[in-house]
Scaffold this active site. Structure first.
Site, PDB file in Angstrom:
ATOM      1  N   LYS A  51      -1.667  -5.645  -0.658  1.00 29.04           N
ATOM      2  CA  LYS A  51      -2.841  -6.455  -1.025  1.00 29.04           C
ATOM      3  C   LYS A  51      -2.548  -7.939  -0.855  1.00 29.04           C
ATOM      4  O   LYS A  51      -3.340  -8.675  -0.271  1.00 29.04           O
ATOM      5  CB  LYS A  51      -3.228  -6.165  -2.478  1.00 29.04           C
ATOM      6  N   ASN A  52      -1.408  -8.382  -1.377  1.00 31.01           N
ATOM      7  CA  ASN A  52      -1.140  -9.822  -1.375  1.00 31.01           C
ATOM      8  C   ASN A  52      -0.753 -10.366  -0.002  1.00 31.01           C
ATOM      9  O   ASN A  52      -0.671 -11.581   0.172  1.00 31.01           O
ATOM     10  CB  ASN A  52      -0.040 -10.163  -2.393  1.00 31.01           C
ATOM     11  N   CYS A  56      -7.835 -17.129 -15.742  1.00 33.76           N
ATOM     12  CA  CYS A  56      -7.912 -15.677 -15.683  1.00 33.76           C
ATOM     13  C   CYS A  56      -7.101 -15.176 -16.860  1.00 33.76           C
ATOM     14  O   CYS A  56      -6.482 -15.971 -17.573  1.00 33.76           O
ATOM     15  CB  CYS A  56      -7.402 -15.134 -14.359  1.00 33.76           C
ATOM     16  N   ARG A  89      -3.692 -21.048 -14.389  1.00 31.07           N
ATOM     17  CA  ARG A  89      -3.578 -20.942 -12.936  1.00 31.07           C
ATOM     18  C   ARG A  89      -4.350 -22.026 -12.163  1.00 31.07           C
ATOM     19  O   ARG A  89      -5.300 -21.734 -11.429  1.00 31.07           O
ATOM     20  CB  ARG A  89      -3.995 -19.542 -12.474  1.00 31.07           C
ATOM     21  N   PRO A  90      -3.936 -23.284 -12.293  1.00 29.07           N
ATOM     22  CA  PRO A  90      -4.609 -24.359 -11.566  1.00 29.07           C
ATOM     23  C   PRO A  90      -4.333 -24.310 -10.056  1.00 29.07           C
ATOM     24  O   PRO A  90      -3.464 -23.563  -9.610  1.00 29.07           O
ATOM     25  CB  PRO A  90      -3.995 -25.630 -12.166  1.00 29.07           C
ATOM     26  N   ASP A 143       4.915  -9.652 -11.037  1.00 34.02           N
ATOM     27  CA  ASP A 143       3.966  -8.546 -10.865  1.00 34.02           C
ATOM     28  C   ASP A 143       4.576  -7.181 -11.200  1.00 34.02           C
ATOM     29  O   ASP A 143       3.881  -6.174 -11.180  1.00 34.02           O
ATOM     30  CB  ASP A 143       3.415  -8.526  -9.433  1.00 34.02           C
ATOM     31  N   ARG A 160      -8.745  -2.939  -8.193  1.00 32.52           N
ATOM     32  CA  ARG A 160      -8.556  -4.166  -7.402  1.00 32.52           C
ATOM     33  C   ARG A 160      -7.285  -4.081  -6.566  1.00 32.52           C
ATOM     34  O   ARG A 160      -7.195  -4.699  -5.513  1.00 32.52           O
ATOM     35  CB  ARG A 160      -8.441  -5.392  -8.329  1.00 32.52           C
TER      36      ARG A 160
HETATM   37  C1  UD1 Z   1       0.510 -14.977  -6.234  1.00 33.43           C
HETATM   38  C2  UD1 Z   1       0.181 -13.502  -6.201  1.00 33.43           C
HETATM   39  C3  UD1 Z   1       0.267 -12.923  -7.597  1.00 33.43           C
HETATM   40  C4  UD1 Z   1       1.627 -13.216  -8.213  1.00 33.43           C
HETATM   41  C5  UD1 Z   1       1.964 -14.704  -8.133  1.00 33.43           C
HETATM   42  C6  UD1 Z   1       3.370 -15.035  -8.576  1.00 33.43           C
HETATM   43  C7  UD1 Z   1      -1.369 -13.386  -4.336  1.00 33.43           C
HETATM   44  C8  UD1 Z   1      -2.763 -13.163  -3.883  1.00 33.43           C
HETATM   45  N1  UD1 Z   1      -1.170 -13.361  -5.669  1.00 33.43           N
HETATM   46  O1  UD1 Z   1      -0.464 -15.618  -7.042  1.00 33.43           O
HETATM   47  O2  UD1 Z   1       0.057 -11.513  -7.515  1.00 33.43           O
HETATM   48  O3  UD1 Z   1       1.622 -12.835  -9.578  1.00 33.43           O
HETATM   49  O4  UD1 Z   1       1.807 -15.158  -6.770  1.00 33.43           O
HETATM   50  O5  UD1 Z   1       4.281 -14.310  -7.828  1.00 33.43           O
HETATM   51  O6  UD1 Z   1      -0.466 -13.519  -3.544  1.00 33.43           O
HETATM   52  N2  UD1 Z   1       0.511 -23.236 -10.126  1.00 33.43           N
HETATM   53  C9  UD1 Z   1       0.082 -24.505 -10.491  1.00 33.43           C
HETATM   54  N3  UD1 Z   1      -0.652 -25.225  -9.578  1.00 33.43           N
HETATM   55  C10 UD1 Z   1      -0.978 -24.737  -8.348  1.00 33.43           C
HETATM   56  C11 UD1 Z   1      -0.528 -23.453  -7.996  1.00 33.43           C
HETATM   57  C12 UD1 Z   1       0.217 -22.712  -8.909  1.00 33.43           C
HETATM   58  O7  UD1 Z   1       0.341 -24.979 -11.595  1.00 33.43           O
HETATM   59  O8  UD1 Z   1      -1.653 -25.453  -7.575  1.00 33.43           O
HETATM   60  C13 UD1 Z   1       1.335 -22.436 -11.081  1.00 33.43           C
HETATM   61  C14 UD1 Z   1       0.615 -21.184 -11.586  1.00 33.43           C
HETATM   62  O9  UD1 Z   1      -0.226 -21.461 -12.657  1.00 33.43           O
HETATM   63  C15 UD1 Z   1       1.785 -20.289 -11.942  1.00 33.43           C
HETATM   64  C16 UD1 Z   1       2.834 -20.664 -10.877  1.00 33.43           C
HETATM   65  O10 UD1 Z   1       2.454 -21.939 -10.399  1.00 33.43           O
HETATM   66  O11 UD1 Z   1       2.282 -20.622 -13.210  1.00 33.43           O
HETATM   67  C17 UD1 Z   1       2.944 -19.710  -9.737  1.00 33.43           C
HETATM   68  O12 UD1 Z   1       1.652 -19.396  -9.251  1.00 33.43           O
HETATM   69  P1  UD1 Z   1       1.354 -18.998  -7.745  1.00 33.43           P
HETATM   70  O13 UD1 Z   1       2.608 -18.622  -7.037  1.00 33.43           O
HETATM   71  O14 UD1 Z   1       0.495 -20.036  -7.130  1.00 33.43           O
HETATM   72  O15 UD1 Z   1       0.486 -17.672  -7.945  1.00 33.43           O
HETATM   73  P2  UD1 Z   1      -0.637 -17.194  -6.958  1.00 33.43           P
HETATM   74  O16 UD1 Z   1      -0.305 -17.667  -5.590  1.00 33.43           O
HETATM   75  O17 UD1 Z   1      -1.980 -17.481  -7.521  1.00 33.43           O
END
Ligand code: UD1
Length: 416
Positions: free
Chosen positions: A22-23, A116, A121-122, A304, A396
Site C-alpha cells: 500500500k505505502n 488523525c 501529523r503536520p 507500523d 484501508r
Molecule cells: C508514512 C507511512 C506510515 C508510517 C510512517 C512512519 C505512507 C503512506 N505512510 O507516513 O504508514 O507509519 O510513514 O513510518 O507511506 N512530520 C512532521 N512534519 C512533516 C512530516 C512529518 O512533523 O512535514 C512528523 C510526523 O508527524 C511524524 C514523523 O514526522 O511524527 C514521521 O512522519 P512521516 O514519515 O512523514 O509519516 P508519513 O509519511 O505520513
C-alpha cells in the site's frame, strides 16, 4: 458497519500470498501526474486507500483503468490540480499529489490533511522543501496553495525523517531546473521503489535508500511499466499472526530483506524463520518470549508493526518494554488489549507489557489501521470469540484479510 468475528485458538498453518505494498502504491499512483504518457503499475493491491487515491486523481483529469491488479494511469488530460478536503480527510497520503502537481502544472491547491487518530501529523516539511525550490507556498482556508513558474533544484534538509515528505520532494525535483539534494532523506524501501519507477520514467536519481538523495531535473518524464514491491507490513502482520498462535506458515511473493528488524525480534521471541528470495517460512514455539523494542525510521523497527508486537507480547513469557518514537498517540490499541485481559501500563511514549497466560475474547474497537491489526492478532490467540468493530480501518490496508486468514485455518468471518 462491518465487524470481524474471530474465534481464537487455532495454530495457523499453510501458505499465504502477500499483496503489493500500500505505502509504495500510493506515491507510485501520484507519480503518474508527472508525465503526459501512461504509467502502468502491476501488483497493485485492492484496498480502500487505493480506491480513494484513484478517485482523487480522476477528479484532477487523470484517466485510470484497472484490470485485476494492473492499473494504468493517463495524466495527459490533467486539468484540475486540486485535492478537495472531502477526499483528503479520509486519507492523509493524499498530500503526495502536492509535489507532482506543482512540478507538472506550476500550481496546486491541496487540502491540509488535518489530524488523525495517531497524532497531529503536520506537513510543514513538505511545504518547507517546495518553498526552498522556489514555490510560493501559503495556507489559506485549510488549503495548501502553491504557485511557481518552474521549480528550481535546491539543497533540502528535513528536520525529521519523513517518508511521504521525502517522496513528495523527490517527485517534485524530477521536473525541477537543475540539481536537488535531499538530506536526512527517508531510507524506507518504498522510497527506493518509487525512485526505481521514476528512473524507469526517465528521471535521474541516485542515492535512494540512503539518507542523501540526489536528483538532476529533466525536461519531461515518459511512460513506463512498474511492478510494486511486496507489502512488508502485511508480511510482518502475518508473521506475527503465525507467531502468536504457535503456527507454521509460508508467506509467498514477499522477501525477508525488507524486514530485518522485525524478523530479528521474532527470532528473539523464539521463532524459527527461513527465507528464500521470494518466500518466508515461520515456525513458532508454543509460547513466545517477550521482546522489547523501540520504533524508529527504517532500517530500525517500523512504527507500523508496533501494535502487532504489543499483541504478541501480551501473551508472551516475561515483560516487554515498547517505546514509540514516531507518533505521539499510537498506543490506542493498548486499552482494547486490556479489555481482552492483557496487562499493559502506559507512561508517555512507553508501554510496559507483562505477558499473561491467556487472553479472553471480548468486543473491541479498531481505532486505526495498524491498531486494528494488533487486535486481530490478539483475537487469534484469545479464548472464545472476539468481535472487532469498525474494521473499515483494516479494509484501508489489508487485502482480503479474512480470506487470507481463513486460508491459514483461522476461524474468522466478517459480519455485516
Ligand atoms: C508514512 C507511512 C506510515 C508510517 C510512517 C512512519 C505512507 C503512506 N505512510 O507516513 O504508514 O507509519 O510513514 O513510518 O507511506 N512530520 C512532521 N512534519 C512533516 C512530516 C512529518 O512533523 O512535514 C512528523 C510526523 O508527524 C511524524 C514523523 O514526522 O511524527 C514521521 O512522519 P512521516 O514519515 O512523514 O509519516 P508519513 O509519511 O505520513
Amino acid at each position: 458497519m462491518d465487524k470481524l468475528l474471530i474465534e481464537g485458538g487455532v495454530a495457523l498453518s499453510g501458505e499465504v500470498a502477500i499483496s503489493g505494498a500500500k505505502n509504495a502504491a500510493l506515491p507510485l499512483l501520484c507519480a503518474a501526474l508527472l508525465s503526459r504518457e501512461p504509467l502502468t503499475l502491476t501488483n497493485v493491491p485492492d484496498l480502500n486507500d487505493i480506491g480513494t487515491m484513484l478517485r482523487l486523481l480522476q477528479q484532477m483529469g487523470v484517466k485510470t483503468t484497472r484490470e485485476g491488479n494492473v492499473v494504468t494511469l493517463d495524466a495527459s488530460g490533467l486539468d484540475n490540480p486540486v485535492a478537495p478536503y472531502e477526499m483528503v480527510k479520509t486519507m492523509r497520503a493524499s498530500i503526495l499529489v502536492l509535489g507532482p502537481l506543482v512540478a507538472r502544472c506550476g500550481e496546486a491547491k491541496v487540502s491540509l490533511p488535518g489530524g488523525c487518530a495517531i497524532g497531529a501529523r503536520p506537513v510543514d516539511q513538505h511545504i518547507k522543501g517546495l518553498t526552498a525550490m522556489g514555490a510560493q507556498m501559503s495556507v489559506e482556508h485549510g488549503y495548501v496553495l502553491a504557485r511557481v513558474p518552474k521549480l528550481k533544484g535546491a539543497r533540502l534538509f528535513t528536520d525529521m525523517v519523513t517518508v511521504t515528505g521525502t517522496e513528495n520532494l523527490m517527485m517534485a525535483a524530477c521536473l525541477a531546473e537543475g540539481d536537488t539534494v535531499i538530506e536526512n532523506a527517508a531510507r524506507e524501501p518504498e522510497v527506493v521503489d518509487l525512485a526505481n519507477c521514476l528512473v524507469a520514467m526517465g528521471a535521474q536519481i541516485s542515492g535512494a535508500g540512503t539518507d542523501v538523495i540526489r536528483i538532476r531535473g529533466v525536461e519531461k518524464l515518459h511512460g513506463a511499466t512498474h511492478r510494486i514491491m511486496p507489502d512488508r507490513i502485511e508480511t510482518g502482520t502475518y508473521l506475527c499472526a503465525a507467531a502468536v498462535t504457535g503456527g507454521d506458515i509460508r508467506l509467498t511473493g514477499t522477501s525477508a530483506s525488507y524486514l530485518d528488524a522485525v524478523i530479528d525480534k521474532l527470532m528473539d521471541a523464539g521463532c524459527d524463520i527461513e527465507s528464500s528470495r521470494d518466500s518466508i517460512r515461520i515456525k513458532a514455539p508454543a509460547r513466545l518470549n517477550a521482546v522489547s523494542l523501540r520504533t524508529a525510521p527504517y532500517p530500525a523497527f517500523p512504527t507500523d508493526m508496533q501494535a502487532q508486537f504489543m499483541a504478541i507480547n501480551a501473551v508472551a513469557s516475561g515483560t516487554a518494554i515498547i517505546r514509540e518514537t514516531i507518533f505521539e498517540n499510537r498506543f490506542m490499541h493498548a486499552v482494547e488489549l486490556i479489555r481482552l485481559g492483557a496487562d499493559i501500563r502506559i507512561d508517555g511514549n512507553t508501554a510496559v507489557i507483562q505477558g499473561v497466560d491467556k487472553l479472553e475474547g471480548a468486543t473491541v474497537m479498531a481505532t486505526d489501521l495498524r491498531a486494528s491489526a494488533g487486535l486481530v492478532i490478539a483475537g487469534l490467540v484469545a479464548r472464545g470469540e472476539t468481535l472487532i468493530d469498525r474494521i473499515y480501518h483494516l479494509d484501508r490496508g489489508y487485502e482480503q484479510l479474512e480470506h487470507k486468514l481463513s486460508g491459514l485455518g483461522a476461524k474468522v468471518r466478517r459480519v455485516k
